[in-house]
Every structure is written in C-alpha cells, then in structure tokens.
Design an enzyme around this catalytic site. Structure first.
Site, PDB file in Angstrom:
ATOM      1  N   HIS A   1      -8.098   1.381   1.576  1.00  0.00           N
ATOM      2  CA  HIS A   1      -8.185   1.032   3.098  1.00  0.00           C
ATOM      3  C   HIS A   1      -9.089   2.013   3.694  1.00  0.00           C
ATOM      4  CE1 HIS A   1      -4.868  -0.437   5.919  1.00  0.00           C
ATOM      5  NE2 HIS A   1      -6.067  -0.033   6.715  1.00  0.00           N
TER       6      HIS A   1
ATOM      7  N   GLU B   1       0.884  -1.327   0.186  1.00  0.00           N
ATOM      8  CA  GLU B   1      -0.076  -0.182   0.212  1.00  0.00           C
ATOM      9  C   GLU B   1       0.985   1.194   0.173  1.00  0.00           C
ATOM     10  OE1 GLU B   1      -2.787  -0.188   3.002  1.00  0.00           O
ATOM     11  OE2 GLU B   1      -3.880  -2.000   2.593  1.00  0.00           O
TER      12      GLU B   1
END
Length: 530
Positions: free
Chosen positions: A281, A263
């Site tokens: 997220h 990420e």
C-alpha cells in the site's frame, strides 16, 4: 487567546511552522497518538488536533475533547476518526482528498512498467548470480491498449500518463461524460468492451457495493488472453483467488497489486505467482505527497481556527456558524434531493439545475449547491464531500446551474433539482417544514408529501389497481415494516409513483419479487443519511 493545536502524529517541520507562522500555538508530540491514555488526559486542552493514521480518535477521545473544534487528517482516509461522534460534539473533521493523486497515479504507471518487463523477478534472479535473459521476455507498452476503470481524479492522471507512453487509452466510468473523455483524449467504452480490448487494465474506483469484485471470475474470463491487471486503488475490487487461477492458467500474463482485500496482507492467493508484483500500500508513500498533505491540513486547520473558513470538511458544509444554525435542515434536504437522483442514475450526468425558491433563495446558495452535488455524487464516490463535490463535478464535465426565485407556491420555500443525462431527465423537489424536518414534495412532476427515512423504496408504474396491495402484501410477507407510505400520480391512468419509508433495508430477493410481478417500471431501494 491564540488557538492551540496538538499534532499527535508525524508531520513535517514545515507543516508545524505553518501553524506558528499563522499565530497558532502548536504542540508537536508525534508519538502521543500511540498512547491513548495520555491522549485522553491532555486532549481537553486543545482547539485542534492534527493527525495521520496512527492516532485513533474514538468516541471517548472526542468526549474528553471539551475545547476541540477541528480534527485535521493529513491524507484521505478517516477510518481512524469516529465522524458521527465528532459531528454530535460539533467538531469538524477535515481531510486532504487531493494531495496524494499524482503519487498514486505514478505508482500505477510504475506497476505497469514493472509487470510489462518483469523487473522485480529479473532483479532477484540477477542478484542471485543468474543470467536468465531468455526467461524474462517482456512486452512493450507502446501502442498497447490501456483500459482505465474509473476515470476520476487519479484515473484521469493515469490516462494522461498512459497517453504519454504512446498507449491507446480506453476508459470505463459510468459518470464520465463524453465531453470530459474528449478533453482527456480517451475513448469512452462500456465495461465489457474494455475487458475484451485492453492489454493492461488499471483500476481507479472507490470500493462500493457496485464496484466490489468488479473484476470477478466472470469478468476476468471476459478479458483478452495475456492481459496484465493493476490495482493501486482499493482492496476488494478484484477477486484475488480468481485472478490467481487465471494467472496459473496463463490467461492473465501478470499483475501489479498495491492494495489487498485484507491488510496488512501477510498472505494472499497472489503471493508467489510468476510476474506478480506486490507492494505494501505504497500509493501515497512519497516524500512529496506526505509533505503536500501535511502542509494542506495545516493551512486548512489554521483557516478555520482563525477565520472560520471550512475546507474539505467531511461533516460540515462550507458556511459560517451563523448560517449553519438556519441552514442546517435545508442543507440536509439538498443532500437528500441529490442522493435520491444519484442512487437512480448509473449513466453520465450532463447537467444539473438547482432551483431555489423563497427562503431557500435567500440563503447561502453555494452551500446548498454543494450539498446537492455531494448527495448526487456520493453513491459513486463515497469519499466526496461538500467541498470536493464541485471539483469532481467539473472534472466529470457536469454543467451546474442555479436559479433563484421569489416564493411561488404554498410553501415558504423549496429546492428543486433537475438532472439531465443523454437518455433522460429526472427531477425532485423538497422543502423544510416548520418542525425543521425535510420532506419530498414532488417527484417526476407528481405532487407528494413524503417523510424521509434512512431506508426507503421507490417504485414507478402506470396508475392501475393492485399496486398498493402488491406492495403491502409483499412487504408484509417478508417481514418488512412500513413506517410511511406515500402515493402520487400525474392523472388517472397515467404515470404513478410510490415511496415507502421502511424500518430496514429491503433485501434483494424482495426487490426481485416485486419486479417479477410486471406491475412496476422501476423498483429501487434508497438509503439516506438522516
């Protein structure tokens, strides 16, 4: 003089007002966290630092923080804080571990519904001027089986919401007691059973060595055809490439992912596949959750700065400053005792009994209890701390009891921990010597005297010749240096144990070689935060 707090990230005005209402001077500078040089310049003026994720509290920032007493993170993750540096400087690091639970659980439920009815793709198709009713044939969730992997704080909320949708909920969690499962109204199963039966699988476990790729290619192949997989927990729990292949083959009907192995996720094997819903997220991204954690961290920091009360601390027990001076080594010992058993136990814990003897019985027993529980639960939940541990233990249906007694042996005091599961009972005892160093003094009722190191190896066997030689030769052959070697036995020819303090982590192939000798009942590597 009133304590002074710097808020260097975006917190709500309501949270800022909490500080002011408590008589704390607060500087709200929400963009300062992005300017490290300016932060280094001013941090020495403050007693407290309230942050989210933008501010990076590195070792050099902490070094400049000559007056800093507490860092408060509005949220769970503290990857942006150098906790060892803070601990060394005597700065408490707090987080808000439960503020995002409902929001994250609701996002998982939203993903289930979106994947079941192909909502994002149907929306895009319709807004593109198409009318593809036959293309987007979904499935009902009613009467479907929801498999919850990890039934802790968030997982249990998802299970309850799933039941509200009239789903049949089954759960896999090695630490879920039958009593807790009954209370939640879920069926407790092993992992293979969950994989074989679930129509939807949702993950709610932390990322550890044991949970990494828990949905591997091998385990994905064990799922029923047409399963839908949801991950709003941690990237790395699912083999994304293997899942992508299973979706392309038609074995997996869809997936919803809020977290990714890398990420920010600018590329993933899952991107572009049919009926795969991806979000950046967003598990904690609701107005309510952000407000909750902001208010919580403001209250916690105020309580500490004004009254000395410690809540949700990641690097300090819930004790007063005076108690901490005396109790520090004993709290360390209690954590080691819990960690020893926690690393050996992979089944639901039903009971924990803590016996405090002599001087240990005269201390803050609650803090010692919390330290034991935190050590016990940490192998399965790395985010646990001394404050959250009792809450998690209660949620898991673990019964905890503490007994105190006057000094009853050769030591001025000791702590003994006994843990019961449905299959077995384990116990370990330890003390603190006059040099302030914790020691293990009894395991399985066998008397020993063992120093505690970061890397250790524990073995059990029948008392017979060859054990010492096998351990020594095997360690030496693989270049593992032994700093301390402790042996003990119940009686000649009876149960025996060995505890080795080694200079580094023992590799898996070395452990397997020892197991293959047939001499040992158990060969277990152990790690301690010394």
């Amino acid at each position: 003089m009133a304590p002074k707090v710097l808020v260097s990230d975006k917190l709500s005005e309501t949270a800022i007002q909490v500080f002011r209402n408590r008589g704390i001077e607060v500087d709200f500078r929400p963009d300062l966290g992005k300017d490290k040089e300016k932060l280094l310049e001013v941090i020495g003026d403050y007693d407290g630092l309230a942050i989210r994720s933008a501010t990076k509290v590195t070792a050099d920032v902490i070094d400049k923080a000559t007056n800093l007493k507490v860092i408060g993170r509005a949220g769970i993750g503290v990857d942006n804080v150098d906790i060892p540096a803070a601990s060394q400087k005597g700065v408490i690091v707090m987080n808000t571990p439960f503020g995002n639970s409902i929001t994250t659980a609701e996002h998982a439920i939203a993903m289930i519904m979106a994947v079941a009815r192909q909502v994002p793709e149907a929306n895009a198709s319709t807004q593109a001027g198409k009318w593809e009713k036959s293309r987007f044939m979904g499935v009902e969730v009613t009467a479907k089986t929801l498999g919850v992997i990890g039934c802790g704080n968030i997982g249990s909320i998802v299970a309850e919401r799933g039941k509200g949708l009239k789903m049949k909920v089954i759960a896999y969690d090695p630490f879920l007691s039958q009593e807790r499962a009954d209370k939640l109204g879920v069926e407790k199963v092993d992992l293979d059973t969950l994989l074989a039966r679930a129509d939807f699988i949702t993950l709610h476990v932390p990322l550890t060595d044991k949970t990494r790729n828990i949905l591997s290619a091998k385990n994905i192949a064990k799922t029923r055809r047409g399963v839908r997989i949801i991950n709003c927990a941690r990237g790395g729990l699912v083999d994304e490439a293997a899942l992508a292949e299973a979706i392309r083959s038609g074995h997996v009907a869809g997936a919803g992912f809020d977290v990714f192995e890398v990420e920010p996720a600018t590329d993933s094997p899952l991107f572009g596949l049919p009926n795969v819903v991806c979000t950046p997220h967003l598990g904690a991204a609701t107005t309510e959750a952000q407000e909750n954690v902001a208010l919580q961290v403001a209250e916690q920091m105020s309580d500490y700065l004004l009254d000395g009360a410690v809540q949700n601390a990641l690097n300090m027990p819930s004790v007063t400053a005076e108690e901490a001076k005396v109790m520090g080594p004993w709290i360390k010992l209690a954590g080691h005792l819990g960690a020893f058993i926690g690393q050996l136990t992979d089944e639901p814990i039903e009971e924990v009994n803590i016996l405090l003897d002599g001087v240990a019985a005269e201390m803050n027993t609650k803090a010692l209890d919390c330290a034991v529980l935190a050590g016990l639960l940490k192998p399965a939940n790395p985010d646990v701390n001394m404050v959250s541990a009792p809450v998690i233990a209660t949620d898991r249906g673990i019964k905890t009891s503490t007994t105190t007694q006057a000094s009853s042996g050769v030591f001025h005091g000791y702590v003994k921990v006994t843990v019961k599961t449905a299959k077995r009972e384990r116990s370990i005892a330890g003390t603190v010597f006059t040099d302030g160093k914790p020691r293990f003094i009894q395991i399985k009722g066998i008397t020993i005297d063992a120093a505690i190191g970061q890397h250790m190896l524990y073995t059990t066997n029948r008392d017979e010749p060859g054990i010492i030689g096998t351990l020594g030769v095997t360690m030496g052959k693989h270049g593992v240096n032994i700093a301390n070697f402790t042996l003990g036995r119940s009686e000649s020819g009876g149960d025996a144990i060995a505890l080795l303090y080694v200079d580094g982590r023992v590799a898996d192939n070395v452990l397997e070689e020892l197991r293959q000798t047939g001499l040992f009942q158990l060969v277990a590597p152990l790690e301690f935060d010394v």
